[in-house]
Write an enzyme that holds these catalytic residues in place. Sequence first.
Site, PDB file in Angstrom:
ATOM      1  CG  HIS A   1       9.564   1.268  12.042  1.00 19.56           C
ATOM      2  ND1 HIS A   1       9.644  -0.114  11.965  1.00 19.56           N
ATOM      3  CD2 HIS A   1       9.263   1.552  13.327  1.00 19.56           C
ATOM      4  CE1 HIS A   1       9.407  -0.625  13.165  1.00 19.56           C
ATOM      5  NE2 HIS A   1       9.173   0.358  14.013  1.00 19.56           N
TER       6      HIS A   1
ATOM      7  NE  ARG B   1      15.111 -12.051   3.652  1.00 24.01           N
ATOM      8  CZ  ARG B   1      15.156 -13.140   4.415  1.00 24.01           C
ATOM      9  NH1 ARG B   1      14.062 -13.546   5.051  1.00 24.01           N
ATOM     10  NH2 ARG B   1      16.271 -13.819   4.568  1.00 24.01           N
TER      11      ARG B   1
ATOM     12  CG  ASP C   1      12.859  -0.964  12.282  1.00 22.20           C
ATOM     13  OD1 ASP C   1      12.759  -0.916  11.042  1.00 22.20           O
ATOM     14  OD2 ASP C   1      12.360  -1.872  12.957  1.00 22.20           O
TER      15      ASP C   1
ATOM     16  CB  SER D   1      -0.983  -0.009   1.165  1.00 20.72           C
ATOM     17  OG  SER D   1      -0.336   0.165   2.398  1.00 20.72           O
TER      18      SER D   1
END
Length: 231
Positions: A111, A93, A147, A15
């Site tokens: 994120h 990944r 992240d 999306s």
Amino acid sequence: MGRRATAVLISGSGSNLQALLEAARDPAYPARIELVVSNRPDAFGLERARRARVPAAVVDHRAYESREAFEAALEEELRLAGIELVCLAGFMRILTPAMCARWRDRMLNIHPSLLPAYRGLHTHARVLADGAAVTGCTVHFVRPELDAGPILVQGVVPVLPGDDPERLARRVLEIEHRCYPRALALLATGRVRVEGERVRIEDERPGERLLVHPALGRLEVDPAAPETAAR
Ligand code: GAR
């Protein structure tokens, strides 16, 4: 500077890829989506690429003996398409430090939390378990640590009564779909510099790096807020 050739890497629904494809339909948008790569052959995002007539490739990580071999195949796709910028959009990944170094400050990730809070998986369940009142999303440059990396754009979303992880995820996705096109546009125009692991934007205007979910805007003027009602 021409429109920057950009690849979007996905693993699933795509999306956020869709939001980037739609933004890049505008000829004035500073990036073009030239390639979509999925590590999963069944990712719905591949169908989105096909509908948008954007070339798509599958590089299935299960077909490679090592992370390095998988990444070599991935980077060959990027090279053949003349890719300059990469957006990770639900790409599940972890990339090696070597690949992160090769794409340093040219690769973005999104994120679903306000980093550096809630790195990793199950962010929405953890936000709810902590009783946080706000959450959101972050578009950041990719570094080898999961992240982590210089923050480019953030979107803020309220946690509302009755939220469960799915409902909260949907609200966060709404702001993700606005943040990612904004972040890629900033990067593609060449206004972004990373200095000492902080993002600097040339002639930055207030609010350029921050989006606010409409539900939060409404709360700010809510006449039923307890402190207003008590007066
Ligand atoms: C998005 O919520 C994105 O932030 C998240 O996966 C979802 C992908 O949705 N990414 C991560 O959790 C990466 N750590 P999409 O495939 O519909 O864009």
